[in-house]
Design an enzyme around this catalytic site. Structure first.
Site, mmCIF file in Angstrom:
data_model
loop_
_atom_site.group_PDB
_atom_site.id
_atom_site.type_symbol
_atom_site.label_atom_id
_atom_site.label_comp_id
_atom_site.label_asym_id
_atom_site.label_seq_id
_atom_site.Cartn_x
_atom_site.Cartn_y
_atom_site.Cartn_z
ATOM 1 N N GLU A 1 3.713 7.310 1.044
ATOM 2 C CA GLU A 1 3.965 6.676 2.368
ATOM 3 C C GLU A 1 5.054 6.998 3.023
ATOM 4 O O GLU A 1 5.714 6.057 3.631
ATOM 5 C CB GLU A 1 3.626 5.370 2.301
ATOM 6 C CG GLU A 1 1.921 5.183 2.138
ATOM 7 C CD GLU A 1 1.758 3.584 2.029
ATOM 8 O OE1 GLU A 1 0.890 3.141 2.529
ATOM 9 O OE2 GLU A 1 2.665 2.758 1.566
HETATM 10 C C1 TNX Z 1 -0.518 0.979 -0.278
HETATM 11 S S1 TNX Z 1 -0.421 2.243 -2.902
HETATM 12 C C2 TNX Z 1 0.601 1.035 -0.964
HETATM 13 C C3 TNX Z 1 1.554 -0.239 -1.140
HETATM 14 C C4 TNX Z 1 0.937 -1.289 -0.399
HETATM 15 C C5 TNX Z 1 -0.577 -1.248 -0.886
HETATM 16 C C6 TNX Z 1 -1.505 -2.414 -0.375
HETATM 17 C C7 TNX Z 1 0.839 2.693 -2.359
HETATM 18 C C8 TNX Z 1 1.410 3.861 -3.252
HETATM 19 N N1 TNX Z 1 1.258 2.153 -1.300
HETATM 20 O O1 TNX Z 1 3.015 0.141 -0.455
HETATM 21 O O2 TNX Z 1 1.424 -2.597 -0.954
HETATM 22 O O3 TNX Z 1 -1.164 -0.256 -0.129
HETATM 23 O O4 TNX Z 1 -2.739 -2.643 -0.915
#
Ligand code: TNX
Length: 540
Positions: free
Chosen positions: A355
């Site tokens: 992300e």
């Molecule tokens: C996505 S899964 C994220 C996390 C969040 C999560 C909440 C991932 C690699 N990144 O930063 O906590 O969703 O469900």
């Protein structure tokens, strides 16, 4: 070595403890009398389940024999193989075998040959290579119980199986009297080598004692990887001696503005050792280049504009990034990876990589490739979330799938192995249903059945069984504050994930699983675990 768990646990469990018939066992002299009476009496307590009636994950094969084996306070536990590891496993088993006041646990565990044939034997047998490094055989006949395995991990898993065959109350009261186990022959080994759970200790902090309790629960289900998400926008959770502000400042916050917290290096090393004793390898994650606000708040030089960010206590994602064009960032990455790697005997270092919305694809890929070089220079194999597959990966780098719509094409083209954590199946922070007050719902509701009923080998086009290391269930903690909250979201779903990772696909049936799982609620209650009493399970 701790041979003496004793029948009485912490006072918080007293109420439950004292609702049981053996209540006197916790209150001094009267206790002794009760225990002696019980041990003198003839058999037999419970354990009238069919042999695989309550075992999760389902063993590879189970054959019912005839007759029963009775375990009581006079049952000796012998072990062959002589190593301290095996002696510890024998002592661990002794914690779950009925005891009386006259027979201290420590006198019941002994190397084979010390006395006449023991009724319980743990035997290391290197010739059993067909069972793999984690498999075991368990033979229960009227004459005794023998667990054999080519390695200590298998013996440890055999003990977990035996533990699940004994009544739930054994988890809190050891003076249950004699117990009968149905004669059985089990042969067992896991489908996947990677059977993991992830704890997000960044959004909210979980102290070392809580993490140990979670490790105990993982061990009961034969899980073997604990991924610790040690840093994120809201908090930095591990001491780095060369960058002390990371914890002094970056560790002082949490979602919602709580006090945060962090592990000292000594505490982290202790957690790693505690997990290793239970055959669980800790995988540390420092998320980068995104999810780094806590670091950016701690050190101005990690920001491209040279200005430290304020601490962040919200729940947004994707807004932060280390400055990828300054050398101080790579000095930082090198120091952090070096210090944590030195404390981590396991071969893996997870760099996150998810992300990142503020970098171009080429800048992101260049950062990941440089991080990969650093991780490898400290002797570790890199793991990253699925976004890293867009960078040039070394063949030993592992890609962890989480986005339900991601493809495995880039990872497979580069020969990477995969860990499967599909958010719409195994994200333990997703709500069970609209009525669940904790958790998030961006990947949909995740019922127990959803977490159970899928085939890892059919999840991603092109990703066959051979390229899949296994499964890991992440527990993100934006909405979770106390250990009770974590437990509520993890159980029962983590048990479903454990079976998906361990048991052969051809033997897994939802109806059969839910019937077996139904016996586990009582065990969790006995252990003080705050689980969700899902309506999908016919609890007993
Ligand atoms: C996505 S899964 C994220 C996390 C969040 C999560 C909440 C991932 C690699 N990144 O930063 O906590 O969703 O469900």
């Amino acid at each position: 070595m701790n041979f003496t768990r004793g029948g009485c646990k912490t006072s918080s469990r007293m109420a439950l403890l004292c609702s049981l018939a053996t209540v006197q066992a916790c209150s001094g002299p009267a206790a002794m009398r009760v225990v002696e009476e019980t041990s003198a009496a003839e058999p037999v307590g419970v354990a009238a389940e069919p042999p695989d009636g309550g075992i999760v994950p389902l063993p590879l094969s189970t054959r019912a024999g005839s007759g029963r084996f009775t375990i009581g306070p006079d049952t000796e536990i012998q072990f062959t193989g002589g190593s301290a590891e095996v002696a510890w496993i024998a002592a661990h088993l002794a914690e779950f075998v009925p005891v009386d006041a006259a027979t201290p646990r420590s006198t019941r565990v002994m190397p084979a040959g010390t006395r006449a044939a023991g009724a319980i034997t743990l035997a290391l047998d290197p010739a059993l290579t067909s069972l793999g490094t984690e498999g075991y055989q368990l033979s229960i006949t009227p004459d005794g119980l023998t667990a054999s395995a080519p390695g200590p991990a298998g013996l440890f898993y055999a003990v977990q199986t035996v533990r699940q065959m004994l009544p739930a109350d054994i988890e809190q009261i050891s003076s249950l009297g004699r117990q009968a186990l149905a004669a059985t022959a089990i042969e067992d080994r896991p489908r996947f080598v990677w059977r993991g759970a992830m704890l997000d200790v960044s959004r909210h902090f979980l102290g070392p004692a809580d993490v140990k309790r979670f490790i105990d629960m993982m061990a009961l289900y034969k899980l073997n990887r604990l991924h610790l998400h040690l840093s994120d926008d809201q908090g930095w959770r591990i001491e780095i001696k060369s960058w002390p502000n990371l914890t002094a400042r970056g560790g002082s916050s949490a979602v919602g503005g709580g006090p945060g917290g962090f592990y000292t290096q000594a505490q982290y090393a202790d957690l790693v050792a505690y997990a290793a004793q239970r055959f669980i390898t800790v995988v540390p994650e420092i998320d980068m280049p995104g999810h780094t606000n806590a670091a950016l708040a701690s050190y101005a030089e990690l920001n491209c504009d040279g200005r430290a960010r304020p601490l962040y206590t919200g729940m947004r994602v994707g807004f932060s990034s280390l400055c990828t064009t300054t050398e101080s960032t790579y000095r930082f990455v090198d120091d952090v990876v070096r210090e944590i790697s030195a404390l981590t005997p396991g071969p893996w270092f997870h760099i996150g990589g998810d992300e990142v919305k503020t970098l171009s694809a080429p800048s992101y890929a260049a950062f990941v490739e440089r991080a990969q070089t650093i991780v490898r220079s400290h002797g570790k194999q890199m793991i990253g979330w699925d976004e890293i597959a867009g960078a040039a990966l070394h063949p030993t780098t592992i890609v962890q799938y989480w986005r339900p719509n991601a493809t495995a094409r880039d990872a497979i083209r580069q020969g990477s192995s995969l860990i499967l954590s599909p958010a719409n199946k195994v994200y333990l922070d997703m709500k069970y249903s609209p009525a669940t007050s904790l958790g998030l719902r961006w990947a949909g509701y995740v019922t127990v059945r959803t977490a159970y009923e899928w085939d890892p080998a059919r999840l991603l086009a092109g990703a066959s069984e051979a390229s899949i290391l296994g499964i890991e269930a992440p527990l993100w903690s934006e909405t979770l504050v106390t250990l009770d909250d974590y437990e509520y979201m993890a159980f029962p779903r983590l048990a479903a994930v454990a079976e998906a990772a361990w048991s052969p696909q051809s033997e897994r049936r939802w109806e059969d699983f839910r019937a077996r799982l139904a016996t586990h609620g009582a065990r969790w209650s006995a252990m003080g675990i705050n689980y969700y009493r899902s309506e999908e399970i016919p609890w007993r």
